[in-house]
Design a protein around this motif. Structure first.
Motif, PDB file in Angstrom:
ATOM      1  N   LEU A  47       0.834  -1.237   0.062  1.00 34.66           N
ATOM      2  CA  LEU A  47       0.075  -0.114  -0.006  1.00 34.66           C
ATOM      3  C   LEU A  47       0.882   1.342   0.040  1.00 34.66           C
ATOM      4  CD1 LEU A  47      -2.818  -1.125   2.715  1.00 34.66           C
ATOM      5  CD2 LEU A  47      -3.057  -0.594   0.023  1.00 34.66           C
ATOM      6  N   GLN A  48       2.211   0.970   0.458  1.00 30.24           N
ATOM      7  CA  GLN A  48       3.025   2.363   0.364  1.00 30.24           C
ATOM      8  C   GLN A  48       3.885   2.462  -0.853  1.00 30.24           C
ATOM      9  OE1 GLN A  48       3.602   4.587   2.963  1.00 30.24           O
ATOM     10  NE2 GLN A  48       2.525   3.566   4.275  1.00 30.24           N
ATOM     11  N   TYR A  49       3.161   1.594  -1.825  1.00 30.26           N
ATOM     12  CA  TYR A  49       3.870   1.765  -3.248  1.00 30.26           C
ATOM     13  C   TYR A  49       2.744   1.693  -4.170  1.00 30.26           C
ATOM     14  CZ  TYR A  49       8.171   0.586  -0.635  1.00 30.26           C
ATOM     15  OH  TYR A  49       9.020   0.563   0.491  1.00 30.26           O
ATOM     16  N   ILE A  50       1.848   2.138  -4.173  1.00 26.93           N
ATOM     17  CA  ILE A  50       0.661   2.341  -5.175  1.00 26.93           C
ATOM     18  C   ILE A  50       1.156   3.583  -6.329  1.00 26.93           C
ATOM     19  CG2 ILE A  50      -1.548   3.273  -5.645  1.00 26.93           C
ATOM     20  CD1 ILE A  50      -2.352   2.107  -2.981  1.00 26.93           C
ATOM     21  N   GLN A  51       1.780   4.491  -5.712  1.00 26.82           N
ATOM     22  CA  GLN A  51       2.581   5.541  -6.549  1.00 26.82           C
ATOM     23  C   GLN A  51       4.089   5.332  -6.350  1.00 26.82           C
ATOM     24  OE1 GLN A  51       1.071   9.445  -6.571  1.00 26.82           O
ATOM     25  NE2 GLN A  51      -0.891   9.116  -6.362  1.00 26.82           N
ATOM     26  N   LEU A  52       4.715   5.311  -7.402  1.00 24.78           N
ATOM     27  CA  LEU A  52       6.258   5.259  -7.181  1.00 24.78           C
ATOM     28  C   LEU A  52       7.050   6.117  -8.270  1.00 24.78           C
ATOM     29  CD1 LEU A  52       8.568   3.722  -5.730  1.00 24.78           C
ATOM     30  CD2 LEU A  52       8.391   1.974  -7.534  1.00 24.78           C
ATOM     31  N   SER A  53       7.548   7.307  -7.855  1.00 22.90           N
ATOM     32  CA  SER A  53       8.222   8.147  -8.489  1.00 22.90           C
ATOM     33  C   SER A  53       9.997   7.891  -8.277  1.00 22.90           C
ATOM     34  CB  SER A  53       8.168   9.630  -8.353  1.00 22.90           C
ATOM     35  OG  SER A  53       8.810  10.522  -9.144  1.00 22.90           O
ATOM     36  N   LEU A  54      10.594   7.301  -9.439  1.00 18.80           N
ATOM     37  CA  LEU A  54      12.060   7.037  -9.307  1.00 18.80           C
ATOM     38  C   LEU A  54      12.751   8.063 -10.244  1.00 18.80           C
ATOM     39  CD1 LEU A  54      11.925   3.179  -9.792  1.00 18.80           C
ATOM     40  CD2 LEU A  54      12.187   4.462  -7.650  1.00 18.80           C
TER      41      LEU A  54
END
Length: 611
Positions: free
Chosen positions: A308-315
């Motif tokens: 749930l902490q990684y629904i959005q991931l900007s690298l």
């Protein structure tokens, strides 16, 4: 307490013995105090202008000319010390905050580090690798956009490329708003490098600027021999580094100073907090902070690894360090991934087809948004993987992926749920684009700016009118083959358009009535760019005033046939208008701009100058 002090003194003695005897240290200290210095070789400082522009994220100019392009940064200054709007400078595509507020702009990613401000970048190669002593940027118009300067260990002209490419930040700062648009020489204080470089990267953020920033040249100053600190440094004992030796840890005993060796594994008061509350607290951390917190205890490791902490991931902020191994490490945590930003990443071999495809095959099934701008590792095989592994994809950004083979874009047609597609500065050809428009009928936002390989934009406009009738924004910046017929078709078929960029579409002629038809057909229009169309006239402006009350942004830079009277009608009829660019409009001088600004203070009226 006595036991702890005894242990600390014992470790200090051990450390001192490793660094040299007390007598040697005292001798060195006396040498420093008496002013003795080692004799160093004299190194001559070298001044270099950029030899070549290697890469960039955007530019205002055309792919087939030099005006306003990043390629102007190669070589000696063309304009400096003059100030103003000059075609011989390098200009990025956007400025200000209004660009991000348009309907076509995607929502911002969560967890972006506070120190990451970059919106655009450019990379410059210099002739000789040096240890930098200064970097000077000649800014000739609206300075203040530069937020980061980096140096690379790779020599772009060398045949033998290292396996490990390092990027070091020489300087970083926050976006600034310089009060004066006048030219300046920007030379921030930079850090010392441990390697020579002839590859620099400038990252910019133009969000606080009142107009396009213009850069003229970049100077790299440096020495060919590595600077050596001549003064002897006394060994410093860091209390935070006293337990890095396994031998010393063993000597201290299993429980540490004064401990009994027992560890109950408790998590303090965190065990008493609801799971959802800890998740909320953890959600405010950046990606590196999540990794650090996960190492503290099992409870927080569980929370930091929760999908749930990684629904959005900007690298994107970590482009300089991202590798196949990074993606592999994240795979297990991204089972619920919906939005992924890989923009700027993977270049110079940092990401491969194997690492990219492995990650998407595991984590791509629920992906709805994928940002891949300036990803030069992409190949046709990569886009094929995207089409296969991401069936739910709705947003795809390939801006400035200008090294992708034209054939690669055919795979995008296998993503029928696409609603937003950015192909700015790509080499997509007409056949592939028509195939995409045939199958991706749910498109809402389409960016075809500076796509120079498309031969007949009228055919594209006809297909848009027939298949993509729900289109809300369309960017046709520098679409030189678009004629009045194509514009009439797209405005008749796509009646929900709110944004339309026809900047530098030189084949459109007001005398054909195309702009009158546009104004009558698109009552929802909020943004209209007619940049550099010399034929726009008073009747076009008055028709917009009569039919497009929702207008917020309009650019008519360069027209010679628009009078102050018609502009006053437009400003009065469009209460939501916020930005009006009348630069180089021959009938609108500084006095007229001042008068209109006084009558309509809500509107930011742009008028550039040269001197």
């Amino acid at each position: 307490m006595l036991t702890l002090l005894s242990m600390f003194y014992y470790i200090c003695l051990r450390r001192r013995s490793r660094s040299g005897t007390r007598g040697e240290a005292l001798t060195s200290r006396r040498a420093v105090e008496s002013g003795q210095r080692a004799v160093l070789p004299v190194s001559v400082e070298v001044d270099q202008y950029a030899k070549e522009v290697l890469d960039f994220s955007s530019h205002y100019g055309s792919e087939n000319s030099m005006s306003y392009t990043m390629w102007n940064l190669a070589g000696v200054p063309n304009v400096y010390p003059s100030s103003g709007d000059f075609t011989q400078t390098a200009v990025f595509r956007a400025y200000g905050k209004w660009w991000e507020q348009c309907a076509s702009a995607p929502p911002a990613f969560r967890r972006t580090p506070q120190g990451f401000h970059s919106q655009d970048y450019l990379e410059l190669a210099f002739e000789e690798p040096v240890y930098p002593t200064a970097v000077e940027v000649l800014e000739t118009y609206h300075p203040g956009a530069i937020v980061r300067i980096l140096a690379c260990s790779l020599n772009p002209f060398s045949q033998n490329q290292p396996s490990d490419v390092r990027w070091e930040v020489l300087w970083s700062g926050e976006p600034t708003k310089v009060l004066s648009p006048q030219a300046r020489q920007f030379s921030p204080s930079i850090k010392q490098l441990s390697f020579p470089t002839n590859l620099l990267r400038l990252e910019v953020n133009s969000s606080l600027l009142g107009y396009y920033t213009e850069l003229d040249a970049v100077i790299l100053r440096g020495v060919k021999e590595r600077p050596i600190l001549s003064l002897y440094k006394m060994p410093v004992i860091d209390i935070g580094d006293l337990s890095d030796s396994e031998e010393e840890l063993a000597e201290l005993g299993p429980g540490g100073p004064g401990g009994d060796g027992r560890n109950d594994g408790g998590n303090g008061y965190f065990d008493k907090l609801p799971y959802e509350l800890i998740q909320l607290i953890v959600s405010h951390l950046t990606l590196p902070d999540l990794g650090c917190l996960a190492q503290t205890c099992k409870l927080l490791h569980q929370h930091c690894s929760d999908p749930l902490q990684y629904i959005q991931l900007s690298l994107q902020p970590y482009w300089a360090r991202l590798s196949d191994a990074s993606l592999d490490h994240l795979q297990a945590r991204c089972a619920l991934l919906q939005r992924l930003n890989l923009s700027w990443t993977g270049n110079r071999g940092a990401l491969t087809l194997t690492g990219f495809s492995s990650f998407l095959k595991v984590c791509g099934s629920g992906l709805v948004s994928l940002e891949l701008s300036c990803c030069h590792f992409l190949s046709e095989a990569c886009l094929e993987v995207v089409a296969q592994a991401c069936p739910a994809l709705q947003e795809l950004n390939l801006a400035s992926c200008d090294r992708l083979h034209p054939q690669a874009f055919t795979h995008i047609s296998k993503l029928p749920r696409l609603r937003r597609l950015v192909l700015y500065r790509t080499k997509i050809e007409q056949t592939s684009l028509l195939s995409i428009l045939t199958f991706c009928v749910e498109l809402r936002h389409l960016n075809l700016g500076s796509c120079v390989m498309i031969e007949d934009y009228d055919a594209v406009a006809s297909m848009l009118a027939a298949r993509c009738r729900s289109l809300r924004s369309l960017d046709l910046w520098r679409s030189r083959s678009l004629t009045e017929r194509g514009l009439a078709e797209v405005t008749s078929g796509c009646r929900q358009l709110e944004e339309l960029d026809l900047g530098w579409c030189s084949t459109l002629q007001s005398s054909s009535g195309c702009f009158l038809h546009l104004a009558r057909a698109l009552p929802r229009l909020r943004k209209l760019f007619l940049t550099a169309n010399r034929t726009v006239c008073d009747s076009d402006i008055e028709e917009l005033a009569a039919n497009c009350p929702a207008l917020q942004h309009i650019d008519i830079l360069g027209t010679r046939m628009v009078s102050p009277a018609s502009l006053k009608k437009l400003l009065a009829a469009c209460p939501k208008l916020l930005l009006l660019d009348v630069s180089f409009c021959s009938q609108v001088d500084a006095r007229v701009v001042q008068e209109l600004s006084a009558l309509f203070p809500r509107v930011d009226i742009k008028k550039s100058f040269t001197q």
